[in-house]
Design a protein around this motif. Structure first.
Motif, PDB file in Angstrom:
ATOM      1  N   LYS A  13       0.819  -1.222   0.000  1.00 21.08           N
ATOM      2  CA  LYS A  13       0.000   0.000   0.000  1.00 21.08           C
ATOM      3  C   LYS A  13       0.846   1.263   0.000  1.00 21.08           C
ATOM      4  N   THR A  14       1.795   1.346   0.929  1.00 19.51           N
ATOM      5  CA  THR A  14       2.575   2.579   1.079  1.00 19.51           C
ATOM      6  C   THR A  14       3.452   2.831  -0.137  1.00 19.51           C
ATOM      7  N   SER A  15       4.106   1.780  -0.643  1.00 10.70           N
ATOM      8  CA  SER A  15       4.966   1.947  -1.828  1.00 10.70           C
ATOM      9  C   SER A  15       4.142   2.398  -3.029  1.00 10.70           C
ATOM     10  N   ALA A  16       2.972   1.789  -3.223  1.00  9.05           N
ATOM     11  CA  ALA A  16       2.117   2.183  -4.342  1.00  9.05           C
ATOM     12  C   ALA A  16       1.609   3.606  -4.162  1.00  9.05           C
ATOM     13  N   ALA A  17       1.278   3.978  -2.916  1.00 11.68           N
ATOM     14  CA  ALA A  17       0.775   5.329  -2.654  1.00 11.68           C
ATOM     15  C   ALA A  17       1.824   6.379  -2.994  1.00 11.68           C
ATOM     16  N   ARG A  18       3.075   6.104  -2.664  1.00  9.10           N
ATOM     17  CA  ARG A  18       4.136   7.084  -2.966  1.00  9.10           C
ATOM     18  C   ARG A  18       4.346   7.221  -4.464  1.00  9.10           C
ATOM     19  N   GLU A  19       4.148   6.144  -5.194  1.00 10.09           N
ATOM     20  CA  GLU A  19       4.223   6.228  -6.659  1.00 10.09           C
ATOM     21  C   GLU A  19       3.003   6.938  -7.220  1.00 10.09           C
ATOM     22  N   LEU A  20       1.853   6.737  -6.569  1.00 12.04           N
ATOM     23  CA  LEU A  20       0.592   7.260  -7.095  1.00 12.04           C
ATOM     24  C   LEU A  20       0.536   8.779  -7.078  1.00 12.04           C
ATOM     25  N   ILE A  21       1.158   9.417  -6.107  1.00 15.72           N
ATOM     26  CA  ILE A  21       1.071  10.878  -6.029  1.00 15.72           C
ATOM     27  C   ILE A  21       1.769  11.553  -7.214  1.00 15.72           C
ATOM     28  N   ASP A  22       2.613  10.809  -7.920  1.00 18.20           N
ATOM     29  CA  ASP A  22       3.228  11.357  -9.135  1.00 18.20           C
ATOM     30  C   ASP A  22       2.327  11.177 -10.349  1.00 18.20           C
ATOM     31  N   LEU A  23       1.281  10.374 -10.217  1.00 15.98           N
ATOM     32  CA  LEU A  23       0.389  10.091 -11.341  1.00 15.98           C
ATOM     33  C   LEU A  23      -0.929  10.846 -11.263  1.00 15.98           C
ATOM     34  N   ILE A  24      -1.327  11.266 -10.073  1.00 12.96           N
ATOM     35  CA  ILE A  24      -2.570  12.018  -9.899  1.00 12.96           C
ATOM     36  C   ILE A  24      -2.204  13.473  -9.628  1.00 12.96           C
ATOM     37  N   PRO A  25      -2.581  14.388 -10.511  1.00 10.89           N
ATOM     38  CA  PRO A  25      -2.213  15.804 -10.316  1.00 10.89           C
ATOM     39  C   PRO A  25      -2.738  16.350  -8.988  1.00 10.89           C
ATOM     40  N   ASN A  26      -1.944  17.216  -8.381  1.00  8.06           N
ATOM     41  CA  ASN A  26      -2.317  17.900  -7.141  1.00  8.06           C
ATOM     42  C   ASN A  26      -2.756  16.905  -6.065  1.00  8.06           C
ATOM     43  N   SER A  27      -1.948  15.874  -5.862  1.00  3.36           N
ATOM     44  CA  SER A  27      -2.262  14.889  -4.829  1.00  3.36           C
ATOM     45  C   SER A  27      -1.226  14.948  -3.715  1.00  3.36           C
ATOM     46  N   THR A  28      -1.655  14.554  -2.519  1.00  6.56           N
ATOM     47  CA  THR A  28      -0.811  14.628  -1.322  1.00  6.56           C
ATOM     48  C   THR A  28      -0.858  13.292  -0.589  1.00  6.56           C
ATOM     49  N   PHE A  29       0.295  12.831  -0.151  1.00  7.94           N
ATOM     50  CA  PHE A  29       0.403  11.588   0.604  1.00  7.94           C
ATOM     51  C   PHE A  29      -0.006  11.850   2.053  1.00  7.94           C
ATOM     52  N   TYR A  30      -0.931  11.031   2.567  1.00  2.00           N
ATOM     53  CA  TYR A  30      -1.410  11.195   3.949  1.00  2.00           C
ATOM     54  C   TYR A  30      -1.423   9.826   4.618  1.00  2.00           C
ATOM     55  N   ASP A  31      -0.578   9.649   5.616  1.00  2.00           N
ATOM     56  CA  ASP A  31      -0.452   8.367   6.305  1.00  2.00           C
ATOM     57  C   ASP A  31      -1.028   8.473   7.709  1.00  2.00           C
ATOM     58  N   PRO A  32      -2.210   7.908   7.961  1.00  2.00           N
ATOM     59  CA  PRO A  32      -2.819   7.974   9.298  1.00  2.00           C
ATOM     60  C   PRO A  32      -2.005   7.263  10.377  1.00  2.00           C
ATOM     61  N   LEU A  79      -6.144  13.421  -1.600  1.00  2.00           N
ATOM     62  CA  LEU A  79      -5.302  12.777  -0.594  1.00  2.00           C
ATOM     63  C   LEU A  79      -5.182  11.298  -0.945  1.00  2.00           C
ATOM     64  N   VAL A  80      -3.964  10.788  -0.933  1.00  2.00           N
ATOM     65  CA  VAL A  80      -3.711   9.371  -1.144  1.00  2.00           C
ATOM     66  C   VAL A  80      -3.387   8.761   0.211  1.00  2.00           C
ATOM     67  N   VAL A  81      -4.228   7.833   0.649  1.00  2.00           N
ATOM     68  CA  VAL A  81      -4.160   7.325   2.027  1.00  2.00           C
ATOM     69  C   VAL A  81      -3.904   5.821   2.020  1.00  2.00           C
ATOM     70  N   PRO A  82      -2.686   5.371   2.343  1.00  2.00           N
ATOM     71  CA  PRO A  82      -2.434   3.938   2.466  1.00  2.00           C
ATOM     72  C   PRO A  82      -2.688   3.486   3.907  1.00  2.00           C
ATOM     73  N   MET A  83      -3.781   2.779   4.148  1.00  2.00           N
ATOM     74  CA  MET A  83      -4.104   2.391   5.515  1.00  2.00           C
ATOM     75  C   MET A  83      -4.965   1.139   5.514  1.00  2.00           C
ATOM     76  N   THR A  84      -4.541   0.139   6.257  1.00  2.00           N
ATOM     77  CA  THR A  84      -5.318  -1.077   6.407  1.00  2.00           C
ATOM     78  C   THR A  84      -6.522  -0.824   7.317  1.00  2.00           C
ATOM     79  N   LEU A  85      -7.706  -1.159   6.821  1.00  2.00           N
ATOM     80  CA  LEU A  85      -8.932  -1.113   7.621  1.00  2.00           C
ATOM     81  C   LEU A  85      -9.616  -2.458   7.452  1.00  2.00           C
ATOM     82  N   LEU A  86      -9.568  -3.293   8.488  1.00  2.00           N
ATOM     83  CA  LEU A  86     -10.129  -4.632   8.399  1.00  2.00           C
ATOM     84  C   LEU A  86     -11.441  -4.766   9.151  1.00  2.00           C
TER      85      LEU A  86
END
Length: 345
Positions: A13-32, A79-86
């Motif tokens: 999740k986190t690795s993909a999220a850090r890559e994703l912010i370069d693909l979605i304009p005006n996006s910010t990484f947010y890790d709860p 906001l790109v949020v990598p977080m496990t919610l089970l």
């Protein structure tokens, strides 16, 4: 908006999220996870010792929502949020809180074969200079494989699933970006109830089956089961509000005005405002009427008739207490009617 990347620990999740912010304009990484780390310094150790996971802390779930809203107000965009919610009730609480703030959520689940998950966990080294700490993290991830498997049925139905078994983090990010762009990963369907700004007056309606079990519904936007009902609108009679809510929520149109059973005051507990809570007796639904029950997918995910004992395991404590009071009041009313010779039904 928020792109919430869910999945098992070590799903990427986190690795993909850090890559994703370069693909979605005006996006910010947010890790709860940072909020959980902060709470370890803010809360008394006694309180922290009461839970095994910071997600079990109501303050964490509240701060996740409040921080997301504040971040979006500050930076805008996505906001790109990598977080496990089970736990589904935590998803309800967090996504419902975001919906109340008019923040749409795109829910994506990264899925990988268990063999691959275990290989990734085994290779994971959280802190190079702290082998024992890294081992504790690996053990934590192993222990959560089974809860992840148990959560898969609702996760797969709620989120857009991407199999990452053979993908790199960059390839996974491209799949997520494409799903968001094309709408394949649409906004999570959840009721957008505005957060109250003052005390509220709410009306709940108890409906019973022919075995005298009570009807409960399972909201998608908040934790715990509930009675059909909702907030009374300005100028609306509470009983009529109950009738309206029953029709909107489960498609049942009550012919008779329901009888008042309980008046309860829910004290304000920040951030909630509390207010008056009324419980009405909507009477018995025969099998034919119960068969016509229909749920709105964006607001309720399920319903069932339950005994008082079964309700104790489904309702939050304050709602269960209201149910108990209401059932006792209903029993007393039935006795009085019987003594007075009033027909029951």
């Amino acid at each position: 908006m928020i792109v919430w990347i869910n999945g098992a620990f070590s799903a990427g999740k986190t690795s993909a999220a850090r890559e994703l912010i370069d693909l979605i304009p005006n996006s910010t990484f947010y890790d709860p996870e940072l909020i959980g780390g902060g709470l370890r310094h803010l809360l008394p150790q006694k309180r922290l010792a009461e839970v095994g996971d910071y997600q079990d802390l109501p303050i964490w779930r509240r701060l996740v929502v409040d921080t997301a809203a504040a971040l979006l107000a500050e930076v805008g965009g996505t906001l790109v949020v990598p977080m496990t919610l089970l736990r589904q009730e935590y998803r309800d609480e967090i996504f419902g809180g975001l919906a109340a703030r008019r923040i749409p959520v795109c829910h994506v689940l990264l899925s990988a074969d268990e063999t691959i998950l275990r290989e990734r966990i085994a290779a994971r080294e959280k802190w190079a200079d702290d082998p024992e700490g890294s081992e504790r993290v690996r053990q934590w991830a192993y222990e959560h494989i089974e809860p992840y498997r148990a959560a898969l049925p609702w996760l797969a139905g709620d989120a857009h699933v991407i199999d990452t078994s053979g993908l790199t983090a960059a390839e996974t990010a491209v799949r997520i970006a494409d799903a968001v762009r094309t709408g394949a990963a649409g906004n999570c369907e959840i009721v957008q109830t505005p957060a109250p700004t003052a005390e509220t007056l709410a009306a709940g309606v108890l409906l019973f089956d022919e075995a005298d079990r009570v009807l409960l519904v399972d909201p998608t936007y908040k934790p715990g089961w509930e009675f059909p009902g909702g907030v009374v609108e300005r100028g609306e009679a509470p009983a009529r509000a109950g009738i309206r809510e029953v029709k909107e929520e489960i498609g049942i149109e009550l012919v008779d005005v329901p009888k008042l059973l309980v008046v309860d005051w829910e004290p304000p507990r920040p951030p909630a405002f509390g207010g008056l809570r009324l419980i009405f007796d909507g009477g018995t639904l025969d099998s034919a009427a119960a068969g016509r029950l229909v749920l709105p997918g964006s607001e309720l995910r399920g319903w069932r008739f339950v005994t008082e004992e079964e309700a104790a395991g489904l309702l939050p404590p304050n709602r269960y207490e209201r149910l108990r009071w209401a059932l006792r009041a209903r029993e007393r009313s039935a006795v009085l009617n019987l003594e007075a010779g009033v027909p029951v039904g």
